[in-house]
Design an enzyme around this catalytic site. Structure first.
Site, mmCIF file in Angstrom:
data_model
loop_
_atom_site.group_PDB
_atom_site.id
_atom_site.type_symbol
_atom_site.label_atom_id
_atom_site.label_comp_id
_atom_site.label_asym_id
_atom_site.label_seq_id
_atom_site.Cartn_x
_atom_site.Cartn_y
_atom_site.Cartn_z
ATOM 1 N N PRO A 1 0.855 -1.248 -0.102
ATOM 2 C CA PRO A 1 -0.063 -0.029 0.148
ATOM 3 C C PRO A 1 0.831 1.269 -0.004
ATOM 4 O O PRO A 1 2.101 1.369 0.715
ATOM 5 C CB PRO A 1 -0.942 -0.043 1.309
ATOM 6 C CG PRO A 1 0.066 -1.008 2.191
ATOM 7 C CD PRO A 1 0.853 -1.906 1.165
ATOM 8 N N ARG B 1 -0.889 4.910 -1.176
ATOM 9 C CA ARG B 1 -1.634 6.065 -1.032
ATOM 10 C C ARG B 1 -2.510 5.914 0.110
ATOM 11 O O ARG B 1 -2.764 6.824 1.077
ATOM 12 C CB ARG B 1 -2.687 6.138 -2.330
ATOM 13 C CG ARG B 1 -3.566 7.280 -2.496
ATOM 14 C CD ARG B 1 -4.671 7.162 -3.353
ATOM 15 N NE ARG B 1 -4.198 6.648 -5.051
ATOM 16 C CZ ARG B 1 -3.944 7.270 -5.849
ATOM 17 N NH1 ARG B 1 -3.999 8.720 -5.655
ATOM 18 N NH2 ARG B 1 -3.407 6.891 -6.743
ATOM 19 N N ARG C 1 -1.094 16.325 -9.393
ATOM 20 C CA ARG C 1 -2.347 15.647 -9.779
ATOM 21 C C ARG C 1 -3.468 16.229 -10.227
ATOM 22 O O ARG C 1 -4.001 15.562 -11.244
ATOM 23 C CB ARG C 1 -2.711 14.964 -8.267
ATOM 24 C CG ARG C 1 -1.590 14.148 -7.498
ATOM 25 C CD ARG C 1 -1.936 13.096 -6.486
ATOM 26 N NE ARG C 1 -2.762 12.175 -6.849
ATOM 27 C CZ ARG C 1 -4.212 12.084 -6.920
ATOM 28 N NH1 ARG C 1 -5.075 13.104 -6.361
ATOM 29 N NH2 ARG C 1 -4.703 11.204 -7.579
ATOM 30 N N TYR D 1 -4.256 14.515 -13.802
ATOM 31 C CA TYR D 1 -5.434 13.355 -13.729
ATOM 32 C C TYR D 1 -6.763 14.186 -13.589
ATOM 33 O O TYR D 1 -7.727 13.448 -13.386
ATOM 34 C CB TYR D 1 -5.171 12.780 -12.504
ATOM 35 C CG TYR D 1 -3.854 12.111 -12.442
ATOM 36 C CD1 TYR D 1 -3.318 11.144 -13.321
ATOM 37 C CD2 TYR D 1 -3.248 11.974 -10.966
ATOM 38 C CE1 TYR D 1 -2.099 10.602 -13.142
ATOM 39 C CE2 TYR D 1 -1.781 11.567 -11.034
ATOM 40 C CZ TYR D 1 -1.440 10.720 -12.043
ATOM 41 O OH TYR D 1 -0.215 10.055 -11.775
ATOM 42 N N CYS E 1 3.392 29.056 -16.056
ATOM 43 C CA CYS E 1 2.520 29.857 -17.251
ATOM 44 C C CYS E 1 2.123 28.651 -17.991
ATOM 45 O O CYS E 1 2.572 28.321 -19.249
ATOM 46 C CB CYS E 1 3.639 30.383 -17.899
ATOM 47 S SG CYS E 1 5.441 29.458 -18.077
ATOM 48 N N GLU E 2 1.078 28.020 -17.616
ATOM 49 C CA GLU E 2 0.164 27.070 -18.204
ATOM 50 C C GLU E 2 -1.115 27.086 -17.775
ATOM 51 O O GLU E 2 -1.302 27.338 -16.481
ATOM 52 C CB GLU E 2 0.826 25.525 -17.846
ATOM 53 C CG GLU E 2 2.309 25.431 -18.263
ATOM 54 C CD GLU E 2 2.329 24.042 -18.971
ATOM 55 O OE1 GLU E 2 1.466 23.321 -19.403
ATOM 56 O OE2 GLU E 2 3.588 23.570 -19.172
ATOM 57 N N TYR F 1 1.684 10.873 -3.415
ATOM 58 C CA TYR F 1 2.073 11.415 -4.898
ATOM 59 C C TYR F 1 2.022 12.983 -5.238
ATOM 60 O O TYR F 1 1.327 13.622 -6.091
ATOM 61 C CB TYR F 1 1.079 10.784 -5.749
ATOM 62 C CG TYR F 1 1.095 9.107 -5.732
ATOM 63 C CD1 TYR F 1 2.226 8.359 -6.291
ATOM 64 C CD2 TYR F 1 -0.032 8.624 -5.048
ATOM 65 C CE1 TYR F 1 2.318 7.385 -6.107
ATOM 66 C CE2 TYR F 1 0.226 6.993 -4.977
ATOM 67 C CZ TYR F 1 1.375 6.638 -5.743
ATOM 68 O OH TYR F 1 1.369 5.257 -5.376
#
Ligand code: LLP
Length: 450
Positions: free
Chosen positions: A305, A307, A343, A347, A373-374, A402
């Protein structure tokens, strides 16, 4: 009083208001024993997040030691009636002290690269408590695993097994090997973190497994003693586990008939956690379903395990830099960005956000965005949140897994510090990078510019 820029925003607002009131949703889980308001100030265990931000600046990662310990014990207790070993998946949070918290509680460590192996050795881990995993191990990684004598190297192709056999032969050693088998089940999770479907790059195909095990059993420098699987991450239903474990038990029984004894069965990680409105299962519920299956085979059971042990034990604290309205939208620009927490960007993951100091301001619907800058640099989209002011602090929750491990230096931004809280004490476990760190070993080459 509410600001609604568009009817679409109004719809989103209604939906999220509704979701806040349904049982089993994040707000039911929050406040928790680990992150809660005291006198309108958000604390991690006994330490105020405002005081952490004041001392270490923002953005800053904050972890609860108690959360990590509680989740580890919850998992271990659920499976205590069977012979099992837990290997914390260091990829979810490889902070040295986080790894050590689990190790000291009795966990082994699942390492996915030489870098993670190096970290495990840094905390003084016994190689016999390490699993070496990874779909594309290099020769150096395999060599290090064999030389150190890790408990198990998990191979993902016949080519890799041949290479392990050759390197072990050169070193005059016998390597302990398990094969990762791809059971071809759908874990019903985000396609980027689904790993157990036939179309995924991971493991050997279940259909070829018998043949490959038989071939492996002929090799002199390896001992093939394990069956391994990992079907995906953030899995919210027990069904894919049941399906995959049943398939693997069939394989283990067939292997036994063919004279190949399997000592351990590793079911990987993958247990989902609450970010928003997921319906979840507990380790105990998983154990109730899986233990009867495990009893059909005479094997140690391994778990990896990640997360589950770390996600809801961490928060990323950021400061509000600016508030702005562009066309139809409100934007809250904070000093944490996709380089700190990737994340949401890759995702479209949901992370709950809470003001560090509770206020009675009106609710607004806003995108919470970072300075990179995105347009893909966001922490939250269309989020209903009480209006914040410049300089306010915002906690991004469920950031213990993560989060920091996927941080980067994009836009030459320094990675954030990491603080672990233990009751009313805080510990700086990793400082904010300096600009000098970012230039490590990079030089102006005078000949290049002459
Ligand atoms: N074992 C293996 C072989 C794995 O590949 C993984 C995760 C784990 C165990 C731990 O899985 P967990 O219990 O944490 O689900 N970056 C993605 C998650 C990628 C997971 C990769 N493998 C995310 O942020 O959602």
């Amino acid at each position: 009083m509410l600001h609604f820029k568009t009817s679409l925003n109004y719809f989103v607002f209604l939906q999220s208001k509704l979701s806040k009131t349904l049982p089993g949703k994040f707000m039911k889980y929050f406040p928790s024993d680990y992150f809660q308001y005291k006198n309108n100030e958000l604390y991690c265990e006994g330490v105020s997040l405002k005081s952490i931000a004041g001392k270490f600046g923002t953005p800053v990662y904050v972890y609860s030691k108690k959360f990590f310990a509680d989740r580890y014990l919850e998992f271990a207790n659920a499976f205590k009636s069977i012979n099992h070993k837990i290997f914390f998946a260091a990829k979810s949070n490889f902070n040295l002290n986080v790894i050590k918290i689990f190790y000291d509680l009795g966990s082994g460590i699942d390492v996915n690269s030489l870098g993670e192996l190096y970290r495990a050795l840094k905390i003084g881990a016994d190689p016999q408590r390490l699993l070496l995993t990874g779909v594309g191990k290099t020769k150096d990684e395999i060599k290090a695993g064999i030389e150190l004598g890790v408990l198990m190297i998990k191979a993902e192709s016949l080519h890799e097994v041949y290479l392990i056999n050759r390197i072990a032969g050169d070193l005059g050693k016998k390597a302990q090997v398990a094969l990762r088998v791809n059971p071809d089940v759908d874990p019903q999770t985000h396609p980027y973190i689904s790993t157990g479907l036939a179309e995924n790059k991971f493991g050997i195909s279940a259909a070829d497994a018998m043949e490959i095990y038989i071939e492996c059993s002929k090799l002199k420098n390896i001992e093939i003693s394990g069956v391994d699987m990992h079907i995906g991450s953030q899995i919210t239903s027990i069904t894919p586990y049941l399906e995959a474990v049943s398939k693997m038990i069939g394989l283990i029984e067939n292997l036994k008939t063919a004279g190949i004894t399997i000592n351990h069965f590793d079911i990987g990680g993958g247990m989902g956690v609450l970010y928003n409105d997921e319906e979840l299962f507990t380790p105990l519920q998983l154990a109730e379903k899986l233990i009867p299956l495990f009893k059909q085979i005479d094997c140690d059971i391994f778990f990896e395990p990640g997360r589950f042990l770390t996600a809801n034990g961490g928060a990323l604290v950021a400061e509000v830099l600016y508030l702005k309205e562009n066309m139809n939208k409100n934007f809250i620009v904070v000093d944490a960005a996709m380089n700190d927490l990737l994340r949401p960007s890759i995702y479209n993951a949901y992370h709950h956000t809470q003001p560090v100091i509770k206020n009675n301001n009106e609710d607004i619907i806003a995108d919470i965005v970072g300075p990179v800058c995105e347009s893909g640099d966001f922490i939250a989209k269309n989020r209903v949140i009480s209006k914040l002011e410049q300089g306010d602090l915002l906690a991004v929750l469920s950031a213990g897994a993560y989060g920091m491990v996927m941080a980067s230096n994009y836009n030459a931004r320094r990675r954030a510090p990491e603080i672990i809280i233990d009751k009313d004490k805080f510990f700086l476990t990793r400082s904010r990078e300096s600009y000098e760190h970012l230039l490590w070993d990079e030089q102006i080459i005078s000949n290049l510019h002459s």
